[in-house]
Design an enzyme around this catalytic site. Structure first.
Site, PDB file in Angstrom:
ATOM      1  N   HIS A 172       0.671  -1.621   0.032  1.00 36.77           N
ATOM      2  CA  HIS A 172       0.005   0.037   0.209  1.00 36.77           C
ATOM      3  C   HIS A 172       0.764   1.151   0.341  1.00 36.77           C
ATOM      4  CE1 HIS A 172      -3.475   2.259   1.397  1.00 36.77           C
ATOM      5  NE2 HIS A 172      -2.906   3.078   1.671  1.00 36.77           N
ATOM      6  N   GLU A 173       1.923   1.947   0.853  1.00 35.01           N
ATOM      7  CA  GLU A 173       2.444   2.304   1.396  1.00 35.01           C
ATOM      8  C   GLU A 173       3.591   2.830  -0.524  1.00 35.01           C
ATOM      9  OE1 GLU A 173       1.680   4.596   2.869  1.00 35.01           O
ATOM     10  OE2 GLU A 173       0.271   3.372   4.418  1.00 35.01           O
ATOM     11  N   HIS A 176       1.881   4.100  -2.792  1.00 29.88           N
ATOM     12  CA  HIS A 176       2.532   5.624  -2.746  1.00 29.88           C
ATOM     13  C   HIS A 176       3.640   6.166  -2.982  1.00 29.88           C
ATOM     14  CE1 HIS A 176      -1.775   5.946  -0.596  1.00 29.88           C
ATOM     15  NE2 HIS A 176      -2.171   5.276   0.340  1.00 29.88           N
TER      16      HIS A 176
END
Length: 275
Positions: A172-173, A176
């Site tokens: 997820h990160e 980003h």
């Protein structure tokens, strides 16, 4: 990350502007004005039944016998996280190193970040304890991780359940991080919350955190139809709501809906949704 994302002080990373967060249902009856920012609730042993001055097993026995309120259980959990911080961080770092070495998704994203002149490794992917907050409106605010363009990725060691959870959180990160290097995202929404909404949609979609098995077994969502779409929408809206520039949940949902079609169909750097 690149030079702008090198952690200047790895031992004390600041709260990241983008995070994987959750908000639990109310656990107390306290309420505040809708126009006021809810304050955090501190423990009062006389009210909650939890007393940090007593041994852990005494408090645990009181919990088992109903002598501690839901609010007290929250404070007990945070207390135990503080006690076991060193153990949790070591376990988190072990899971992180495993993911970098063996997870196909994490290894793929690491290569794609490097292709954009970024860098992600143990120096700027750090494990720390992340305190949760219980606010006067009865909401519990937790985070499993976050990304900061200046410092890298923070993994909340006390919230990581297992290797699979680490893999989802790290993926997820890393989405980003890739988005930041590719498009220079307006993380705080100072100019346009649509940037934040788009990267949160993509991170929830591509990380695997919304796949059916995770939703069903971890969050109790057994729906077969629209489960994936609903999960991505919900988690993206929760993350947008955490931005200081977002007024309320109505605005968060509205912004997510505005960018949904274009961002949900964008699977870059993957060819399709694999997880």
């Amino acid at each position: 990350m690149s030079s702008e994302t090198q952690p200047s002080e790895p031992s004390k990373p600041p709260p990241p502007p983008s995070s994987s967060s959750t908000t639990s249902p109310p656990s107390t009856s306290a309420s505040t004005s809708s126009n006021a920012v809810p304050r955090s609730v501190e423990n009062d042993p006389a009210r909650t039944g939890f007393d940090p001055q007593k041994a852990w097993w005494v408090n645990y026995f009181k919990i088992l016998t109903g002598g501690v309120t839901d609010e007290g259980v929250f404070h007990y959990r945070e207390w135990r996280y503080r006690v076991h911080e060193k153990r949790d961080c070591a376990r988190c770092e072990e899971f992180r190193d495993w993911a970098f070495a063996h997870s196909p998704t994490v290894r793929f994203m690491r290569e794609k970040v490097e292709a954009l002149n970024g860098r992600l490794d143990k120096d700027n992917v750090v494990c720390r304890r992340c305190p949760a907050r219980l606010t006067e409106d009865g909401q519990v605010h937790r985070s499993s991780g976050g990304f900061s363009p200046e410092h890298g990725i923070l993994i909340c060691a006390n919230e990581v359940r297992n290797r699979g959870h680490m893999e989802d959180t790290l993926a997820h990160e890393m989405v980003h991080a890739w988005d930041h290097l590719r498009w220079k995202v307006d993380w705080m929404g100072d100019k346009d919350l649509k940037h934040a909404a788009c990267t949160e949609i993509r991170a929830a979609m591509l990380s695997g955190e919304c796949r059916w098995a995770r939703e069903a077994w971890t969050r109790g969502n057994w729906k077969l139809t629209q489960q994936f779409h609903d999960c991505v929408r919900k988690r993206a809206a929760q993350s947008v709501l955490a931005r200081p520039r977002c007024k309320d949940d109505v605005q968060a949902v509205k912004v997510v809906n505005q960018v949904w079609d274009s961002c949900f169909s964008d699977t870059r750097p993957f060819d399709e949704v694999y997880r």
